[in-house]
Write a protein that holds these residues in place. Structure first.
Motif, mmCIF file in Angstrom:
data_model
loop_
_atom_site.group_PDB
_atom_site.id
_atom_site.type_symbol
_atom_site.label_atom_id
_atom_site.label_comp_id
_atom_site.label_asym_id
_atom_site.label_seq_id
_atom_site.Cartn_x
_atom_site.Cartn_y
_atom_site.Cartn_z
ATOM 1 N N ARG A 5 0.834 -1.204 0.000
ATOM 2 C CA ARG A 5 0.000 0.000 0.000
ATOM 3 C C ARG A 5 0.870 1.256 0.000
ATOM 4 N NH1 ARG A 5 -5.693 0.739 2.457
ATOM 5 N NH2 ARG A 5 -5.699 -1.293 1.509
ATOM 6 N N ALA A 6 1.890 1.282 0.843
ATOM 7 C CA ALA A 6 2.789 2.439 0.886
ATOM 8 C C ALA A 6 3.552 2.577 -0.422
ATOM 9 C CB ALA A 6 3.759 2.311 2.057
ATOM 10 N N THR A 7 3.977 1.455 -0.974
ATOM 11 C CA THR A 7 4.691 1.479 -2.251
ATOM 12 C C THR A 7 3.784 2.025 -3.344
ATOM 13 O OG1 THR A 7 6.062 -0.400 -1.607
ATOM 14 C CG2 THR A 7 5.912 0.072 -3.956
ATOM 15 N N GLY A 8 2.561 1.513 -3.428
ATOM 16 C CA GLY A 8 1.612 1.978 -4.432
ATOM 17 C C GLY A 8 1.323 3.459 -4.292
ATOM 18 N N LYS A 9 1.119 3.903 -3.076
ATOM 19 C CA LYS A 9 0.828 5.319 -2.827
ATOM 20 C C LYS A 9 1.999 6.196 -3.276
ATOM 21 C CE LYS A 9 -0.658 8.480 0.738
ATOM 22 N NZ LYS A 9 -1.980 8.705 1.200
ATOM 23 N N HIS A 10 3.220 5.757 -3.014
ATOM 24 C CA HIS A 10 4.411 6.512 -3.414
ATOM 25 C C HIS A 10 4.453 6.689 -4.936
ATOM 26 C CE1 HIS A 10 8.565 7.860 -3.610
ATOM 27 N NE2 HIS A 10 8.796 6.897 -4.477
ATOM 28 N N TYR A 11 4.232 5.613 -5.673
ATOM 29 C CA TYR A 11 4.325 5.690 -7.128
ATOM 30 C C TYR A 11 3.106 6.381 -7.741
ATOM 31 C CZ TYR A 11 8.561 3.164 -6.525
ATOM 32 O OH TYR A 11 9.831 2.828 -6.133
ATOM 33 N N GLU A 12 1.959 6.284 -7.110
ATOM 34 C CA GLU A 12 0.797 7.048 -7.565
ATOM 35 C C GLU A 12 1.039 8.543 -7.378
ATOM 36 O OE1 GLU A 12 -2.561 5.342 -5.544
ATOM 37 O OE2 GLU A 12 -2.382 3.476 -6.690
ATOM 38 N N GLU A 13 1.725 8.913 -6.310
ATOM 39 C CA GLU A 13 2.069 10.318 -6.082
ATOM 40 C C GLU A 13 3.015 10.823 -7.178
ATOM 41 O OE1 GLU A 13 2.020 14.063 -4.632
ATOM 42 O OE2 GLU A 13 0.737 12.425 -3.984
ATOM 43 N N ILE A 14 3.979 10.004 -7.569
ATOM 44 C CA ILE A 14 4.888 10.379 -8.667
ATOM 45 C C ILE A 14 4.090 10.583 -9.952
ATOM 46 C CG2 ILE A 14 6.740 9.517 -10.171
ATOM 47 C CD1 ILE A 14 7.883 8.163 -7.605
ATOM 48 N N ALA A 15 3.163 9.663 -10.231
ATOM 49 C CA ALA A 15 2.333 9.764 -11.437
ATOM 50 C C ALA A 15 1.455 11.014 -11.386
ATOM 51 C CB ALA A 15 1.482 8.509 -11.596
ATOM 52 N N ALA A 16 0.858 11.313 -10.233
ATOM 53 C CA ALA A 16 -0.003 12.491 -10.096
ATOM 54 C C ALA A 16 0.801 13.774 -10.320
ATOM 55 C CB ALA A 16 -0.668 12.511 -8.720
ATOM 56 N N LYS A 17 1.985 13.853 -9.762
ATOM 57 C CA LYS A 17 2.832 15.036 -9.963
ATOM 58 C C LYS A 17 3.208 15.184 -11.431
ATOM 59 C CE LYS A 17 4.771 15.446 -5.358
ATOM 60 N NZ LYS A 17 5.945 15.310 -4.500
ATOM 61 N N TYR A 18 3.510 14.072 -12.071
ATOM 62 C CA TYR A 18 3.823 14.105 -13.503
ATOM 63 C C TYR A 18 2.644 14.674 -14.297
ATOM 64 C CZ TYR A 18 4.227 12.466 -18.275
ATOM 65 O OH TYR A 18 4.237 12.417 -19.639
ATOM 66 N N LEU A 19 1.436 14.178 -13.994
ATOM 67 C CA LEU A 19 0.245 14.662 -14.700
ATOM 68 C C LEU A 19 0.029 16.150 -14.454
ATOM 69 C CD1 LEU A 19 -2.237 11.709 -14.137
ATOM 70 C CD2 LEU A 19 -1.250 12.427 -16.322
ATOM 71 N N VAL A 25 -5.444 18.222 -14.187
ATOM 72 C CA VAL A 25 -5.935 18.515 -12.840
ATOM 73 C C VAL A 25 -6.445 17.201 -12.263
ATOM 74 C CG1 VAL A 25 -7.641 19.786 -11.474
ATOM 75 C CG2 VAL A 25 -6.569 20.867 -13.474
ATOM 76 N N ILE A 26 -5.883 16.800 -11.145
ATOM 77 C CA ILE A 26 -6.291 15.549 -10.505
ATOM 78 C C ILE A 26 -7.671 15.749 -9.868
ATOM 79 C CG2 ILE A 26 -5.744 13.799 -8.758
ATOM 80 C CD1 ILE A 26 -3.766 13.928 -11.162
ATOM 81 N N GLN A 27 -8.629 14.895 -10.246
ATOM 82 C CA GLN A 27 -9.984 14.952 -9.712
ATOM 83 C C GLN A 27 -10.145 14.004 -8.524
ATOM 84 O OE1 GLN A 27 -12.694 16.950 -11.422
ATOM 85 N NE2 GLN A 27 -10.695 17.811 -11.854
ATOM 86 N N LYS A 28 -9.583 12.816 -8.641
ATOM 87 C CA LYS A 28 -9.715 11.789 -7.598
ATOM 88 C C LYS A 28 -8.467 10.911 -7.590
ATOM 89 C CE LYS A 28 -14.054 11.904 -6.032
ATOM 90 N NZ LYS A 28 -14.433 12.028 -4.674
ATOM 91 N N ARG A 29 -8.164 10.414 -6.403
ATOM 92 C CA ARG A 29 -7.112 9.416 -6.221
ATOM 93 C C ARG A 29 -7.757 8.190 -5.594
ATOM 94 N NH1 ARG A 29 -1.614 12.172 -5.205
ATOM 95 N NH2 ARG A 29 -2.031 14.301 -5.865
ATOM 96 N N ASN A 30 -7.365 7.031 -6.055
ATOM 97 C CA ASN A 30 -7.881 5.771 -5.518
ATOM 98 C C ASN A 30 -9.406 5.762 -5.453
ATOM 99 O OD1 ASN A 30 -5.113 6.285 -3.666
ATOM 100 N ND2 ASN A 30 -5.232 4.421 -4.870
ATOM 101 N N TYR A 31 -10.022 6.084 -6.569
ATOM 102 C CA TYR A 31 -11.487 6.082 -6.652
ATOM 103 C C TYR A 31 -11.983 4.638 -6.585
ATOM 104 C CZ TYR A 31 -16.159 6.384 -8.587
ATOM 105 O OH TYR A 31 -17.505 6.264 -8.781
ATOM 106 N N ARG A 32 -12.898 4.401 -5.657
ATOM 107 C CA ARG A 32 -13.453 3.054 -5.479
ATOM 108 C C ARG A 32 -14.928 3.054 -5.867
ATOM 109 N NH1 ARG A 32 -9.612 0.266 -2.677
ATOM 110 N NH2 ARG A 32 -8.279 1.469 -1.303
ATOM 111 N N SER A 33 -15.288 2.022 -6.607
ATOM 112 C CA SER A 33 -16.685 1.796 -6.964
ATOM 113 C C SER A 33 -16.991 0.335 -6.645
ATOM 114 C CB SER A 33 -16.898 2.060 -8.457
ATOM 115 O OG SER A 33 -16.464 0.949 -9.221
ATOM 116 N N PRO A 34 -18.253 -0.073 -6.746
ATOM 117 C CA PRO A 34 -18.553 -1.493 -6.542
ATOM 118 C C PRO A 34 -17.874 -2.388 -7.583
ATOM 119 C CG PRO A 34 -20.564 -0.186 -6.418
ATOM 120 C CD PRO A 34 -19.478 0.731 -6.911
ATOM 121 N N TRP A 35 -17.415 -1.808 -8.683
ATOM 122 C CA TRP A 35 -16.867 -2.597 -9.792
ATOM 123 C C TRP A 35 -15.352 -2.621 -9.815
ATOM 124 C CZ3 TRP A 35 -20.866 -5.125 -10.991
ATOM 125 C CH2 TRP A 35 -22.121 -4.539 -10.930
ATOM 126 N N GLY A 36 -14.711 -1.770 -9.051
ATOM 127 C CA GLY A 36 -13.251 -1.757 -9.050
ATOM 128 C C GLY A 36 -12.715 -0.401 -8.671
#
Length: 124
Positions: A5-19, A25-36
């Protein structure tokens, strides 16, 4: 990094900064739905971009984009529909499915239009 989880969060942060540095503009991080889950949801102008972030320590296990299976594409597609419905977006709002690969040296590879919307063979 100690756990997945910490590893994933770290690399998602790198990806978000890149974007963000690329004008998104980041709208959501780790968006969860009943489908995924969708790692990142961003906007650039009128375009919604659903982003799967993949990390690879080295290239020996293939490219990050290759790790997004058809099953995962279907889950992301269903979650994107849920996001549209839950956030008042009309079907006319264009979207794209991207994959951002982050390597062990924090290098970033952005694959725009990495896959098309996938629903065949799935049921709700």
């Amino acid at each position: 990094m100690g756990n997945n989880r910490a590893t994933g969060k770290h690399y998602e942060e790198i990806a978000a900064k890149y974007l963000e540095q690329s004008g998104y503009v980041i709208q959501k991080r780790n968006y969860r739905s009943p489908w995924g889950e969708i790692d990142l949801i961003a906007r650039k102008d009128e375009l919604l971009v659903f982003v799967e972030v993949k990390y690879r320590h080295t290239g020996s296990f293939g490219e990050p984009g290759e790790a997004v299976s058809l099953q995962k594409q279907r889950k992301i597609s269903r979650a994107a529909l849920w996001y549209y419905a839950g956030n008042g977006y009309e079907q006319s709002v264009p979207c794209r499915f991207d994959v951002i690969g982050v390597r062990g040296d924090d290098g970033v590879e952005h694959l725009e239009n990495a896959f098309e919307f996938q629903m065949e063979g799935t049921s709700f």
